[in-house]
Write a protein that holds these residues in place. Structure first.
Motif, PDB file in Angstrom:
ATOM      1  N   LEU A   1       0.841  -1.540   0.146  1.00 56.25           N
ATOM      2  CA  LEU A   1       0.417   0.491   0.324  1.00 56.25           C
ATOM      3  C   LEU A   1       0.915   1.206  -0.006  1.00 56.25           C
ATOM      4  O   LEU A   1       0.492   2.329  -0.773  1.00 56.25           O
ATOM      5  CB  LEU A   1      -0.920   0.344   1.081  1.00 56.25           C
ATOM      6  CG  LEU A   1      -1.857   1.034   1.293  1.00 56.25           C
ATOM      7  CD1 LEU A   1      -3.024   1.029  -0.178  1.00 56.25           C
ATOM      8  CD2 LEU A   1      -2.842   0.616   2.829  1.00 56.25           C
ATOM      9  N   LYS A   2       2.016   0.901   1.024  1.00 59.32           N
ATOM     10  CA  LYS A   2       2.976   2.152   0.837  1.00 59.32           C
ATOM     11  C   LYS A   2       4.290   1.926   1.673  1.00 59.32           C
ATOM     12  O   LYS A   2       4.374   1.168   2.247  1.00 59.32           O
ATOM     13  CB  LYS A   2       2.483   3.862   1.453  1.00 59.32           C
ATOM     14  CG  LYS A   2       1.668   3.614   2.587  1.00 59.32           C
ATOM     15  CD  LYS A   2       1.135   4.608   3.508  1.00 59.32           C
ATOM     16  CE  LYS A   2       1.112   4.798   4.766  1.00 59.32           C
ATOM     17  NZ  LYS A   2       0.743   6.132   5.233  1.00 59.32           N
ATOM     18  N   VAL A   3       4.857   3.103   1.376  1.00 64.20           N
ATOM     19  CA  VAL A   3       6.943   2.485   2.161  1.00 64.20           C
ATOM     20  C   VAL A   3       6.402   3.244   2.723  1.00 64.20           C
ATOM     21  O   VAL A   3       6.366   4.703   2.760  1.00 64.20           O
ATOM     22  CB  VAL A   3       7.908   3.173   0.886  1.00 64.20           C
ATOM     23  CG1 VAL A   3       8.824   2.885   1.734  1.00 64.20           C
ATOM     24  CG2 VAL A   3       7.384   1.673  -0.307  1.00 64.20           C
ATOM     25  N   GLY A   4       7.662   3.327   3.745  1.00 65.32           N
ATOM     26  CA  GLY A   4       7.282   3.572   5.640  1.00 65.32           C
ATOM     27  C   GLY A   4       8.906   4.245   5.454  1.00 65.32           C
ATOM     28  O   GLY A   4       9.687   4.887   4.458  1.00 65.32           O
ATOM     29  N   SER A   5       9.450   3.847   6.673  1.00 65.87           N
ATOM     30  CA  SER A   5      10.792   4.173   6.945  1.00 65.87           C
ATOM     31  C   SER A   5      11.935   3.271   5.469  1.00 65.87           C
ATOM     32  O   SER A   5      12.323   2.108   5.058  1.00 65.87           O
ATOM     33  CB  SER A   5      11.438   4.629   8.337  1.00 65.87           C
ATOM     34  OG  SER A   5      11.482   2.872   8.643  1.00 65.87           O
ATOM     35  N   VAL A   6      13.461   4.352   5.449  1.00 62.93           N
ATOM     36  CA  VAL A   6      14.385   3.340   5.251  1.00 62.93           C
ATOM     37  C   VAL A   6      15.476   2.975   5.518  1.00 62.93           C
ATOM     38  O   VAL A   6      16.068   4.695   6.208  1.00 62.93           O
ATOM     39  CB  VAL A   6      14.013   3.906   3.643  1.00 62.93           C
ATOM     40  CG1 VAL A   6      15.797   2.506   2.671  1.00 62.93           C
ATOM     41  CG2 VAL A   6      12.577   3.646   2.659  1.00 62.93           C
ATOM     42  N   ASN A   7      15.997   2.562   5.923  1.00 69.08           N
ATOM     43  CA  ASN A   7      17.403   2.454   6.675  1.00 69.08           C
ATOM     44  C   ASN A   7      18.275   1.672   6.198  1.00 69.08           C
ATOM     45  O   ASN A   7      18.465   0.281   5.852  1.00 69.08           O
ATOM     46  CB  ASN A   7      17.033   1.560   8.105  1.00 69.08           C
ATOM     47  CG  ASN A   7      16.776   2.408   9.381  1.00 69.08           C
ATOM     48  OD1 ASN A   7      16.362   3.902   8.886  1.00 69.08           O
ATOM     49  ND2 ASN A   7      15.048   1.905   9.556  1.00 69.08           N
ATOM     50  N   GLY A   8      19.384   2.598   6.167  1.00 64.66           N
ATOM     51  CA  GLY A   8      20.639   1.736   5.881  1.00 64.66           C
ATOM     52  C   GLY A   8      21.452   2.623   4.723  1.00 64.66           C
ATOM     53  O   GLY A   8      21.333   4.074   4.669  1.00 64.66           O
ATOM     54  N   PRO A   9      22.814   2.427   4.069  1.00 68.00           N
ATOM     55  CA  PRO A   9      23.231   3.099   3.399  1.00 68.00           C
ATOM     56  C   PRO A   9      21.947   3.676   2.161  1.00 68.00           C
ATOM     57  O   PRO A   9      21.418   3.465   1.296  1.00 68.00           O
ATOM     58  CB  PRO A   9      24.397   2.648   2.747  1.00 68.00           C
ATOM     59  CG  PRO A   9      24.763   1.671   3.569  1.00 68.00           C
ATOM     60  CD  PRO A   9      23.014   1.287   3.673  1.00 68.00           C
ATOM     61  N   ASP A  10      22.183   5.680   2.227  1.00 65.42           N
ATOM     62  CA  ASP A  10      21.706   6.165   1.225  1.00 65.42           C
ATOM     63  C   ASP A  10      22.180   5.967  -0.193  1.00 65.42           C
ATOM     64  O   ASP A  10      21.098   6.019  -1.176  1.00 65.42           O
ATOM     65  CB  ASP A  10      22.265   7.666   1.224  1.00 65.42           C
ATOM     66  CG  ASP A  10      21.315   8.417   2.705  1.00 65.42           C
ATOM     67  OD1 ASP A  10      20.811   7.658   3.188  1.00 65.42           O
ATOM     68  OD2 ASP A  10      21.878   8.938   3.044  1.00 65.42           O
ATOM     69  N   ILE A  11      22.853   5.430  -0.873  1.00 63.08           N
ATOM     70  CA  ILE A  11      23.715   4.658  -2.279  1.00 63.08           C
ATOM     71  C   ILE A  11      23.049   4.139  -2.713  1.00 63.08           C
ATOM     72  O   ILE A  11      22.244   3.880  -4.054  1.00 63.08           O
ATOM     73  CB  ILE A  11      25.130   5.202  -1.888  1.00 63.08           C
ATOM     74  CG1 ILE A  11      25.254   4.803  -3.544  1.00 63.08           C
ATOM     75  CG2 ILE A  11      25.616   3.580  -1.503  1.00 63.08           C
ATOM     76  CD1 ILE A  11      26.629   4.835  -3.837  1.00 63.08           C
ATOM     77  N   PHE A  12      22.384   3.759  -2.105  1.00 66.10           N
ATOM     78  CA  PHE A  12      20.893   1.752  -2.219  1.00 66.10           C
ATOM     79  C   PHE A  12      19.648   2.597  -2.281  1.00 66.10           C
ATOM     80  O   PHE A  12      18.288   1.490  -2.988  1.00 66.10           O
ATOM     81  CB  PHE A  12      21.166   0.746  -1.791  1.00 66.10           C
ATOM     82  CG  PHE A  12      22.657   0.723  -1.748  1.00 66.10           C
ATOM     83  CD1 PHE A  12      23.823   0.203  -2.723  1.00 66.10           C
ATOM     84  CD2 PHE A  12      23.649   0.093   0.003  1.00 66.10           C
ATOM     85  CE1 PHE A  12      24.354  -0.893  -2.300  1.00 66.10           C
ATOM     86  CE2 PHE A  12      24.829   0.302  -0.558  1.00 66.10           C
ATOM     87  CZ  PHE A  12      25.243  -1.050  -1.592  1.00 66.10           C
ATOM     88  N   ARG A  13      19.366   3.864  -1.491  1.00 64.35           N
ATOM     89  CA  ARG A  13      17.652   3.801  -1.093  1.00 64.35           C
ATOM     90  C   ARG A  13      16.722   4.062  -2.544  1.00 64.35           C
ATOM     91  O   ARG A  13      16.168   3.735  -2.158  1.00 64.35           O
ATOM     92  CB  ARG A  13      17.938   5.143  -0.854  1.00 64.35           C
ATOM     93  CG  ARG A  13      16.444   5.756   0.371  1.00 64.35           C
ATOM     94  CD  ARG A  13      16.544   6.978   0.467  1.00 64.35           C
ATOM     95  NE  ARG A  13      15.789   7.911   1.537  1.00 64.35           N
ATOM     96  CZ  ARG A  13      16.031   7.538   2.845  1.00 64.35           C
ATOM     97  NH1 ARG A  13      16.487   6.823   3.474  1.00 64.35           N
ATOM     98  NH2 ARG A  13      14.329   8.114   3.312  1.00 64.35           N
ATOM     99  N   ASP A  14      17.276   4.716  -2.905  1.00 63.02           N
ATOM    100  CA  ASP A  14      16.247   4.965  -4.526  1.00 63.02           C
ATOM    101  C   ASP A  14      15.785   3.931  -5.158  1.00 63.02           C
ATOM    102  O   ASP A  14      15.118   3.496  -5.342  1.00 63.02           O
ATOM    103  CB  ASP A  14      17.660   5.684  -5.637  1.00 63.02           C
ATOM    104  CG  ASP A  14      17.361   7.285  -5.627  1.00 63.02           C
ATOM    105  OD1 ASP A  14      16.918   7.625  -4.531  1.00 63.02           O
ATOM    106  OD2 ASP A  14      18.004   7.995  -6.250  1.00 63.02           O
TER     107      ASP A  14
END
Length: 116
Positions: A69-82
């Motif tokens: 339904l939706k994406v919440g928090s993302v934790n980890g190295p920013d380079i992999f975020r997208d």
């Protein structure tokens, strides 16, 4: 004042919860296409060049039909975020169950980026 507090407590107990955390449900959602999504991930060229590895955990809200339904928090190295964000919406799950009925559940999904 005491009367108002008592009424408020009763009202919140009567309301049925509509969104759960994975540890609160009888049967937590399970990803059915996680391997497929993981294999479709593209290792960011900048991360390869800089020799960056890491683990990214994304929280997704799984709907009663098992879709995200939706994406919440993302934790980890920013380079992999997208890359993780772009693929997370394509995840499919078995629905989470509470009292035998499908419910919306927040689930954490880990993605590990490791150079060969």
């Amino acid at each position: 004042i005491e009367e108002k507090i008592t009424k408020k407590e009763i009202n919140t107990e009567d309301k049925e919860k509509t969104v759960y955390q994975s540890f609160e449900v009888e049967k937590a959602p399970e990803a059915v296409n996680l391997d497929q999504i993981r294999s479709s991930m593209v290792y960011p060229p900048m991360a390869i060049e800089a020799q960056i590895e890491g683990k990214v955990t994304v929280k997704v809200l799984v709907d009663v039909d098992g879709s995200v339904l939706k994406v919440g928090s993302v934790n980890g190295p920013d380079i992999f975020r997208d890359e993780v964000l772009s693929k997370s919406m394509r995840l499919q799950f078995t629905p989470g169950l509470q009292n035998g009925k499908p419910v919306k559940v927040w689930v954490s999904v880990p993605f590990v980026f490791k150079l060969k």
